[in-house]
Design a protein around this motif. Structure first.
Motif, PDB file in Angstrom:
ATOM      1  N   ASN A 123       0.805  -1.233   0.018  1.00 42.67           N
ATOM      2  CA  ASN A 123      -0.284  -0.043  -0.063  1.00 42.67           C
ATOM      3  C   ASN A 123       0.873   1.384  -0.107  1.00 42.67           C
ATOM      4  O   ASN A 123       0.759   2.313   0.649  1.00 42.67           O
ATOM      5  N   SER A 260      -2.204   1.452   9.729  1.00 41.98           N
ATOM      6  CA  SER A 260      -3.385   2.328   9.113  1.00 41.98           C
ATOM      7  C   SER A 260      -3.808   3.347   9.847  1.00 41.98           C
ATOM      8  O   SER A 260      -3.969   3.288  11.161  1.00 41.98           O
ATOM      9  N   ASP A 261      -4.079   4.470   9.164  1.00 40.49           N
ATOM     10  CA  ASP A 261      -4.575   5.685   9.726  1.00 40.49           C
ATOM     11  C   ASP A 261      -3.670   6.257  10.815  1.00 40.49           C
ATOM     12  O   ASP A 261      -4.222   6.958  11.735  1.00 40.49           O
TER      13      ASP A 261
END
Length: 406
Positions: A123, A260-261
């Motif tokens: 990602n 993530s985040d």
């Protein structure tokens, strides 16, 4: 996901003609172990893999041996070219290395798609920007002022990063975006081995604010002293001391963790201190006494710099200085940079270099800078002369890097 940010290996470096091959061998062995132990997913090397455009066979062997070791450990590698690297040398095996999960961007191209590297499974997108030479950024126009040329370079660097950002936004918006670079960013602290860093980026006074917004992290190389310029812009520094002025600098790699985040988490991983670099300064008697008491430490042979300063010229002091060097030839350390100076000596034209300094130890850029410093010129004139010298030096380097086809 874990990423390692490093730069400025300078494989093949010689410190005042003393080869640092063993230092690099031990460092790369340690790095390979670290990647396996910490399960690193991606290694970023932001330029100056080699110390010269034409690395020796020993330097190339160390480089390829390290990359070979990474086969099977599931760690991808991105390597960009620095100002010391030959784009031709780096790029030559890149299609083969691609099959080993090693991506090489030795020089800038007209199409930024060549250097926006996509790792869908991680990602992540990497704008793998190498050292940008003056020819990559602008063309001189007759009649341009120094400020005009500086602004052209500054805008050229920004636009190069902006094109990568635009492509990312258009096609890969969902991926985290990292950038790489090999340049001087205003505000960075340099060491004595980098005093000549006023080339592309430096003359333009490029700052953190000139990078376009949108990069989650910018992994920089070119400056050997590790430093944080902002939350998203960092120099990893060189993993090994490459000059005596760097002997007290921290040396480390940066481990970046992506979750993530969450913002990029940065952890400092110190590199092993393999060799002690020491500088002794004082009168001849003081330095002699210090050497007799010195106890070397480290895995490898300690390297010493001597700055002997005497108030008045005395031929007998020169004789005793030579005797000192012979006295410690078989010690458990090595004196590689001896210097004897007399405070009352006039600095004439043929004394631009201190006694004990061999002009062969200096790079062409260092010789030019010392000659420039001896002239009484205003700062803009010095900057213009240095810029012209950098352009000529780049043309010579590129001519040697790309020999004519037969």
């Amino acid at each position: 996901m874990k990423i390692l940010h490093t730069a400025d290996w300078h494989i093949g470096k010689q410190l005042h003609k003393y080869p640092l091959e063993e230092d690099h061998r031990l460092f790369l062995d340690w790095l390979g172990d670290l990647i396996e132990e910490r399960r690193i997913d991606l290694l970023l090397v932001a330029g100056d893999v080699f110390d010269t455009a034409f690395p020796s066979s020993a330097a190339l062997t160390l480089y390829y041996r390290f990359l070979q070791r990474l086969i099977g450990c599931r760690c991808r590698v991105v390597i960009t070219g620095g100002n010391h690297d030959s784009p031709g040398v780096l790029n030559a095996p890149r299609e083969i290395l691609r099959h080993m999960d090693v991506r090489i961007v030795g020089c800038a191209t007209d199409d930024c798609a060549d250097s926006l590297l996509i790792f869908d499974d991680l990602n992540l997108a990497i704008a793998a920007v190498p050292y940008l030479r003056d020819v990559d950024l602008r063309r001189s126009v007759s009649g341009q002022s120094y400020d005009d040329r500086s602004e052209a370079i500054r805008q050229g660097i920004r636009q190069h990063y902006q094109r990568h950002l635009d492509l990312h936004q258009a096609q890969y918006r969902g991926l985290t975006l990292f950038g790489m670079g090999h340049l001087y960013v205003q505000g960075a602290t340099v060491s004595d081995s980098e005093r000549e860093i006023h080339a592309v980026g430096g003359l333009a006074a490029f700052s953190c604010d000139h990078f376009p917004e949108g990069f989650d992290y910018l992994a920089l190389g070119h400056i050997h002293k590790p430093q944080k310029l902002s939350e998203r812009v960092r120099y990893s520094g060189s993993p090994l001391p490459l000059s005596f002025s760097e002997r007290h600098d921290p040396k480390y790699l940066l481990e970046l963790t992506l979750e993530s985040d969450k913002p990029v988490q940065v952890e400092v991983l110190p590199t092993p201190r393999l060799r002690e670099l020491r500088t002794f300064t004082g009168s001849l008697d003081e330095v002699w006494e210090s050497l007799q008491a010195f106890q070397a430490q480290g895995t490898l042979e300690a390297l010493l710099e001597l700055n002997v300063v005497e108030p008045t010229f005395d031929p007998q002091k020169s004789v005793r200085f030579d005797l000192l060097l012979r006295e410690f030839e078989k010690a458990d350390f090595r004196i590689i940079k001896p210097r004897l100076t007399f405070e009352n000596r006039l600095k004439e034209a043929d004394e631009l270099f201190s006694v004990g300094t061999d002009i062969e130890d200096l790079t062409p850029r260092e010789v030019f800078l010392r000659r420039l410093a001896a002239e009484q010129l205003d700062e803009p004139t010095q900057a213009l002369l240095l810029e012209a010298f950098e352009e000529l030096l780049t043309e010579v380097d590129e001519a040697h890097s790309f020999p004519p086809q037969t």
